[in-house]
Design a protein around this motif. Structure first.
Motif, mmCIF file in Angstrom:
data_model
loop_
_atom_site.group_PDB
_atom_site.id
_atom_site.type_symbol
_atom_site.label_atom_id
_atom_site.label_comp_id
_atom_site.label_asym_id
_atom_site.label_seq_id
_atom_site.Cartn_x
_atom_site.Cartn_y
_atom_site.Cartn_z
ATOM 1 N N LYS B 84 0.606 -1.193 -0.184
ATOM 2 C CA LYS B 84 0.036 -0.106 0.078
ATOM 3 C C LYS B 84 0.857 1.227 -0.007
ATOM 4 O O LYS B 84 0.637 2.256 -0.826
ATOM 5 N N HIS B 91 1.592 6.670 -6.564
ATOM 6 C CA HIS B 91 0.380 7.714 -6.824
ATOM 7 C C HIS B 91 1.118 9.212 -7.001
ATOM 8 O O HIS B 91 0.666 10.082 -7.850
ATOM 9 N N ASP B 142 -8.502 6.197 2.962
ATOM 10 C CA ASP B 142 -8.383 5.859 1.550
ATOM 11 C C ASP B 142 -9.805 5.983 1.140
ATOM 12 O O ASP B 142 -10.110 6.170 -0.078
HETATM 13 FE FE LIG Z 1 -4.370 4.554 -0.849
#
Ligand SMILES: [Fe+2]
Ligand SMILES: [Fe+2]
Lengths: 96, 326
Positions: B84, B91, B142
């Motif tokens: 993660k 990202h 998230d």
């Molecule tokens: Fe995330």
């Protein structure tokens, strides 16, 4: 910081699997092509997105000018005779 | 193509009414705007600010969780958390790349983050004192990010929309692993369940703040909606998040710390939804302005990582240069 200003930008292309085209997926910064390939592998193929990577220095890509898109691409739109459906063929011929 | 060659080519555009109208027409026709297309300077600036903040949030967001990797209680949890956190780094990269297509440099963005000039999501200025926080972050933080990011996949700016599609694909596992973690704690000992509840108590309100100021106070919202950078207002997304999350909490026996929370069947055009209490906006602005519990630590950690990595960047570039010369 001046040194880092020179860290080149690379465009990344991934081929999902053998037999398909490489496709642009994004970009990243790296000192050279070897490191760009390593970084591209780490960032863009974490979930089996592909089996081959190309990296191209962004500065080596020449793009068409969007302000000339009309002159470049519109002329093709009235050339319907370039498509098979323009031609009349009797139905009895079947698939052609 | 993300080619930067023509960026700035439109800098001598006169932004008269005809130009702005033609641009709006493209937006209204749901055409994507691409890097080299002419665009109003304000559109460009809004996106640079927004994508930059988003990228910084991904990067700073690695810190509160990275903190727990070495202490994960099982190998299963450790590989999930590692994956993660690694995703969040990715990202950040997709988003920095998207921002760069607008003519801002990576160095400039890094500099603005480290100097404190650029903002990032206020949520990452809260500490993660317990293991339950790792679950709560995945589930709520998230979860809230997904609420925000799904409509951004249809953002009018092409590179941002494409980056978001990639991000959203990866984001779903983040939320699921978090919820699973919290659920597991809730099924454990009384102490473990209390740990989960305590974590929810601390993260609930900050999660609601992630959607930003209320529509009545948001300075950027109207124009961003008109330009289809954003598709929903802050308050609309916040409501969606509350409505989606309350049943999830109930299912695992947790209680949201809001005494004003109640079902209102008239909400959402008669489909029903939850009324919820007033957010502490003083706290929100305090944290945004740099006075949260962890603001200083976060920037310090980023700065240390950047400084400690300087020799690696220099060595890599020296090596590349030597190879070119050879
Ligand atoms: Fe995330
Ligand atoms: Fe993320």
């Amino acid at each position: 910081m001046s040194e880092e200003a020179n860290m080149p930008l690379w465009e990344v292309f991934i081929r999902p699997r053998v037999g398909l085209h490489h496709k642009h997926v994004g970009s990243l910064h790296a000192a050279d092509s070897t490191m760009a390939l390593q970084a591209a592998r780490d960032v863009y193929t974490r979930r089996e997105e592909g089996d081959s990577i190309w990296v191209v220095a962004s500065k080596d890509i020449y793009a068409s000018d969007p302000s000339q898109a009309a002159e470049n691409f519109d002329p093709a739109s009235d050339k319907v005779y370039r498509h098979p459906s323009f031609y009349d063929i009797p139905d009895e011929v079947g698939h052609m | 193509m993300y080619s930067q060659g023509l960026i700035g080519a439109d800098s001598n555009i006169v932004e008269d009414q005809a130009f702005l109208d033609a641009f709006q027409q493209r937006i209204d026709a749901e055409e994507k705007i691409e890097p080299n297309d002419p665009m109003p300077q304000a559109y460009r600036n809004t996106l640079i600010r927004m994508i930059g903040q988003h990228a910084h949030s991904e990067i700073v967001g690695m810190l509160p969780e990275g903190n727990w990797i070495t202490r994960a209680p099982s190998l299963r949890r450790k590989v999930a958390l590692l994956a993660k956190v690694q995703d969040e780094g990715g990202h950040g990269l997709y988003l920095y790349s998207a921002a760069e297509t607008l003519g801002v440099s990576r160095e400039q963005m890094t500099e603005e983050l480290l100097s404190g000039k650029a903002k990032y999501s206020s949520i990452f200025n809260y500490p993660t004192p317990s293991w339950a926080d790792i679950g709560t972050i995945g589930w709520l933080v998230d979860g809230a990010a997904i609420m925000n990011q799904v409509p951004l996949c249809r953002c009018s700016y092409g590179p941002y929309a494409r980056a978001m599609i990639r991000v959203c694909k990866e984001e779903s596992f983040h939320q699921r692993q978090g919820y699973e973690l919290v659920k597991t704690l809730c099924e454990g000992t009384a102490e473990q369940k209390a740990m989960a509840q305590d974590s929810l108590n601390r993260w609930w309100w900050p999660s609601l703040m992630m959607f930003g100021p209320s529509d009545t106070d948001s300075q950027h919202s109207d124009q961003s909606m008109k330009w289809k950078i954003k598709r929903f207002t802050n308050d609309a997304l916040r409501q969606k998040f509350v409505d989606a999350t309350i049943p999830q909490a109930e299912l695992i026996g947790l209680h949201v710390p809001d005494k004003d929370l109640k079902w209102n069947e008239n909400k959402n055009d008669g489909k029903g939804g939850y009324d919820f209490g007033e957010i502490d906006w003083d706290e929100f602005w305090r944290v945004v302005k740099g006075h949260g519990l962890m603001n200083k630590d976060r920037i310090k950690a980023r700065k240390k990582a950047w400084d400690d990595g300087a020799w690696v960047r220099e060595a890599a570039q020296a090596f590349a240069k030597k190879n070119v010369a050879a």
